[in-house]
Design an enzyme around this catalytic site. Structure first.
Site, PDB file in Angstrom:
ATOM      1  N   LYS A   1       0.878  -1.247   0.058  1.00 41.32           N
ATOM      2  CA  LYS A   1       0.007   0.082   0.179  1.00 41.32           C
ATOM      3  C   LYS A   1       1.076   1.425  -0.124  1.00 41.32           C
ATOM      4  CE  LYS A   1      -1.934  -1.683   3.872  1.00 41.32           C
ATOM      5  NZ  LYS A   1      -2.935  -1.425   5.047  1.00 41.32           N
TER       6      LYS A   1
ATOM      7  N   HIS B   1     -10.576 -12.423   2.204  1.00 43.98           N
ATOM      8  CA  HIS B   1     -10.756 -11.109   2.869  1.00 43.98           C
ATOM      9  C   HIS B   1     -12.155 -10.583   3.316  1.00 43.98           C
ATOM     10  CE1 HIS B   1     -10.329  -6.647   3.279  1.00 43.98           C
ATOM     11  NE2 HIS B   1      -8.958  -6.999   3.520  1.00 43.98           N
TER      12      HIS B   1
END
Lengths: 386, 386
Positions: B146, B262
């Site tokens: 990220k 997820h």
């Protein structure tokens, strides 16, 4: 401020999500900023050093407004580049991780026309579905084949009788999948034949809409099979197969079927007032974005707990102008009965698919007569209109 | 009673769903019977005339038990024939329409071994994933690439540094999809190269897990591309693509990747105490049934609101014996920090994938050193163990 160079990595277009945030107003600004981070960079603000990402990608809290009930409304904008071309990723930005936060609800999703060009939306929409069933000026009649456990032959016989009585759309009950008692392909072929036989007798254009939901890409395969076999529409449950699978069906040139979206397994998004996704957004805006041509939902006053205002929000979101996305049919159902047809038409108007299932089976055993009575109730309204 | 003939249309095997029903105990029996109808024949009881369907297909209320908090527990059994071979239809029977009912929560799903034979479950499971990363006796380390908005080159550089520091699984942040700033195929190729380069230097077996979620069958295509490019695992969000798409990936012999599930877009199932699906069922039982090898969830004490007991329910459901379904890794994350590693290992044990993202970025800019510190915290525990 960023330089032009940084700006050029990301486009200027943004979309807005309006969230309802429960809790004390003095915490709202902090919570809104947390959402803006969570839905994008997913890391602490101070760690994000890139100026372009800070300016464009991190969600931007545009407006905070107190609501009469003590909660707050927070409008957060996101770069359309964060969503890219995938509907799944758009949903992820709107409510991916934040769906796990209690007291947070998506109240609106506002997409700019420049972004919406990436979507075709409903292939048929209201006009296309009206064309398919040959009905110009009244609500469409829909019913369901049931009960689960019946054979393909039995279901086909029901389809025949309903079509003979003038139903416009005969759909699978949403629990008919590919079970041994009525395997998908066998059921589709028999029900298509039955409806076509009835159409030859009536001169009408009833369509059969099988449930095509299955794991993964099998959904697309079943939809293509259904289209090839002569089905006139398909039933899709994005709660089970994902909104992206519905989108894929709507774009598929081999299937080319009007899509009836069904709310199964989506209930947790709307089963609470303080969390989830607002009814109009889920069953209207997202339904259209993902290519549904009609959106089935449990109407107020039936077996479920939707309020009238929530149902009207769905009705409105089904047709409110959204760039080039065609208006679609709201399809109230979920325990509707014949006696309520006039009321339902008064409330929803004539641009609906009216779904009555169990009550057609309950009112005596002559399904054709029951279907004809359903049709008469709609015709009566049309002919009595000014 | 039905005759043998009727019985032969449907098999004897049934599965059980335990629902928590809120509301007055004197209404529970009626509500349970309504659920049993809603989830199967979806019509009024008196209209179902077929004896075989009445005996086998209509859900059967097996037990009603008052709960200490005033709610009730209702165990309803369903014929496995109602679910058939499709996972999507199993979920539909468990909670399709009933998800729309307020005050109703799925607390347990109990599937008989005879039915579970239709599922392979996790292809890798704990042992397979441990083999893939070459780690026998400690928790696995996982972190995320990220922030969103970074280029493929930048993300690959991060992957390299994390792998160099000894991370076992470097996954895409779940918001990385196929955006213009880091297109899927380019990102996968670069990150795979970066991790392989680090592995050559360290002699370790770090794997890169790209997010393969996309609309419809594009998910499968991306997973196959990732496997072909050398990715060692894949990130899947069944909330966005459906549990059936995850199942398809787990069965695909071309992809053959360990799957990290997820929780994005699944939050509404667990954002309320009185509705939705219990944590252990959603993130444990259903995860395994649909082929996940690890199940990421937001741990207590992070950015989300799961309670410790709910997290432990996930941990337990990840490994409790369910026929031949392999045990999988619970993967607590969602705001975990290095300082909490000893506590988290004490609570969850060593059979976990421990996911720490933002905190590795926050602790100074030397990601490799931060990753190594993360690894040291786990090694220290292993070497200090008796």
């Amino acid at each position: 401020m960023t330089s032009d160079d940084e700006g050029s990595r990301f486009g200027p277009d943004r979309f807005e999500v309006v969230y309802r945030i429960a809790g004390p107003p003095d915490e709202v600004e902090t919570r809104a900023k947390q959402i803006a981070l969570e839905q994008t960079v997913e890391m602490p603000d101070e760690v994000v050093t890139d100026a372009g990402i800070r300016q464009h990608i991190i969600g931007r809290v545009e407006r905070l407004t107190p609501l009469p009930d003590g909660a707050s409304s927070a409008t957060i904008s996101y770069s359309v580049d964060a969503a890219g071309d995938d509907l799944t990723q758009l949903l992820n930005v709107v409510f991916g991780n934040s769906s796990i936060q209690p007291g947070l609800r998506v109240e609106d999703v506002r997409l700019p026309g420049t972004y919406l060009r990436r979507y075709r939306g409903p292939r048929f929409g209201r006009a296309g579905l009206r064309d398919a069933v040959g009905v110009k000026d009244r609500a469409l009649l829909c019913t369901a084949l049931k009960p689960m456990g019946s054979s393909s032959e039995e279901l086909a016989e029901l389809a025949y009788r309903f079509a003979l009585g003038g139903i416009d759309i005969v759909k699978d009950d949403h629990g008919l999948a590919n079970q041994s008692f009525a395997p998908f392909e066998e059921r589709v072929e028999r029900c298509v034949d039955a409806v076509e036989r009835a159409n030859r007798e009536t001169g009408l254009h009833c369509v059969y809409a099988p449930n095509v939901c299955a794991p993964g890409s099998e959904t697309l395969r079943r939809a293509r099979f259904a289209a090839g076999a002569g089905a006139g529409a398909a039933l899709v449950m994005p709660g089970l197969v994902g909104f992206g699978s519905m989108l894929e069906l709507s774009l598929d040139d081999t299937a080319q079927l009007p899509l009836l979206m069904h709310p199964a397994f989506l209930g947790s998004f709307v089963a609470q007032r303080e969390a989830g996704i607002a009814h109009g957004v889920l069953f209207g805006t997202l339904a259209r974005l993902a290519g549904a041509d009609a959106s089935i939902f449990p109407s107020y006053g039936g077996r479920f707990a939707f309020e009238k205002s929530e149902c009207l929000a769905i009705r409105d979101a089904a047709s409110t102008p959204i760039a080039q996305l065609r208006p679609i049919f709201p399809a109230p159902g979920g325990g509707m009965i014949l006696d309520r047809v006039p009321e339902l038409l008064d409330v929803y108007g004539d641009d609906i698919v009216l779904l009555i299932g169990g009550d057609l089976y309950r009112n005596g055993h002559d399904l054709t007569r029951n279907a004809a009575r359903f049709r008469d109730l709609l015709q009566a309204r049309t002919t009595s209109a000014p």
